[in-house]
Design a protein around this motif. Structure first.
Motif, PDB file in Angstrom:
ATOM      1  N   SER A 167       0.541  -1.042   0.021  1.00  0.00           N
ATOM      2  CA  SER A 167      -0.012   0.190  -0.001  1.00  0.00           C
ATOM      3  C   SER A 167       1.226   1.507  -0.329  1.00  0.00           C
ATOM      4  N   GLN A 208      -7.264   1.233   0.137  1.00  0.00           N
ATOM      5  CA  GLN A 208      -7.565  -0.186   0.514  1.00  0.00           C
ATOM      6  C   GLN A 208      -8.124   0.091   1.970  1.00  0.00           C
ATOM      7  N   ASP A 257      -5.997  -0.814  -4.619  1.00  0.00           N
ATOM      8  CA  ASP A 257      -5.415  -1.775  -3.673  1.00  0.00           C
ATOM      9  C   ASP A 257      -6.207  -2.672  -2.985  1.00  0.00           C
ATOM     10  N   GLU A 258      -6.082  -3.669  -3.455  1.00  0.00           N
ATOM     11  CA  GLU A 258      -6.932  -4.981  -2.833  1.00  0.00           C
ATOM     12  C   GLU A 258      -8.383  -4.523  -3.271  1.00  0.00           C
ATOM     13  N   PRO A 292      -3.569  -3.722   8.322  1.00  0.00           N
ATOM     14  CA  PRO A 292      -2.651  -3.323   8.536  1.00  0.00           C
ATOM     15  C   PRO A 292      -3.353  -2.387   8.994  1.00  0.00           C
TER      16      PRO A 292
HETATM   17 MG    MG Z   1      -2.279  -2.772   1.821  1.00  0.00          MG
END
Ligand code: MG
Ligand code: ADP
Length: 280
Positions: free
Chosen positions: A48, A84, A160-161, A280
């Protein structure tokens, strides 16, 4: 000329009262114009952070990132990003969120809404254009964020994902939509995912990150012909080989992260194709 070029990127986070963290250490990556690159690696390895640096939201401690040959000094309409946490404006309706980038570009309101509606249709959200983000499920919010990014047609997509919160069916539809947008408009894409299968299906090349501090361990060419489809790939011998190779490569780093006792260590099963992760 490379579209995106990252040279020797290091990122160290230092905050008062916290142990300093070296998130990235010597990352080199180049994306050619029109290339689709996925970033795979254990949670906490700096994927990220890297994406946000290309986006111009975070700055490297050392090293340089250029886009179209110019150093990144901040965000710009040449780059679209989905975070994310897919941050939407809570005070704006769905359609106002999607039209946001178009407003920034100075496009008149009628045209803005027309374009926004096109992308809402694509992401299957037409019925919700007047809703506010808090009225939507996680997967729907994610689709709004994707529609918002696509609506202002940046040359570079930083994702991001993006499909992480979607159910399998919607995910598969969104993957196909993304592939068709990418192919028609020759976008350059950096795509973070936890899914080895998704990375293979979509990418020209897959960059595997090491456990933190993140470096690029290897870059794997995905030499499968296009157009690709999930059904076709699942029975394909070359797909299986690539899957095996990438899965083991990432697993090694996930294990290394776990052994280092980082708070981002994750567990996952090969069968799921996803390293079940703690955010995270
Ligand atoms: Mg990430
Ligand atoms: P990934 O996306 O690969 O899971 P991140 O880029 O989110 O990894 O994070 C990499 C490392 O940097 C993690 O250890 C994370 O805790 C740390 N980190 C990320 N952003 C910050 C920040 N703003 N301040 C301090 N540490 C951060």
């Amino acid at each position: 000329m490379s579209k995106i070029r990252a040279e020797n990127i290091t990122k160290r986070f230092e905050a008062k009262g916290h142990r300093p963290v070296t998130a990235l250490d010597g990352v080199n990556l180049e994306a050619r114009e029109g290339e689709f690159i996925s970033l795979l690696g254990p949670s906490g390895c700096g994927k990220s952070t890297f994406l946000y640096m290309v986006g111009g939201f975070v700055f490297p401690t050392s090293g340089t990132i250029t886009v179209n040959g110019r150093p990144v000094t901040g965000p710009g309409t040449d780059r679209g990003i989905t975070f994310q946490e897919f941050a939407l404006f809570p005070w704006r309706t769905v359609i106002e969120n999607v039209a946001y980038g178009l407003e920034e570009k100075g496009i008149p309101e009628r045209e803005r809404l027309e374009i926004a509606r096109r992308y809402l249709k694509m992401t299957n959200l037409s019925a919700f254009e007047g809703h506010f983000p808090k009225q939507l499920s996680g997967g729907m919010k994610q689709r709004v964020a994707i529609a918002r990014m696509l609506a202002y047609e940046p040359e570079i997509l930083l994702m991001d994902e993006p499909f992480g919160a979607l159910d399998a069916q919607t995910r598969s539809i969104m993957q196909e939509e993304l592939m068709s947008i990418w192919q028609q408009n020759k976008k350059t894409v950096l795509f973070v995912t936890h899914s080895v299968e998704e990375a293979i299906l979509l990418s020209d090349r897959v960059a595997v990150f090491t456990a933190r501090p993140g470096r690029i361990k290897e870059i794997v060419d995905i030499d499968l012909p296009r157009p690709r489809s999930r059904e076709a790939e699942l029975g394909d011998k070359r797909f299986a080989e690539l899957y095996h190779r990438l899965w083991h490569s990432v697993k090694e780093e996930v294990d290394a992260a776990a052994a280092a006792g980082t708070d981002n260590a994750v567990v996952g099963s090969p069968a799921s194709g996803r390293y079940g992760s703690r955010r995270p």
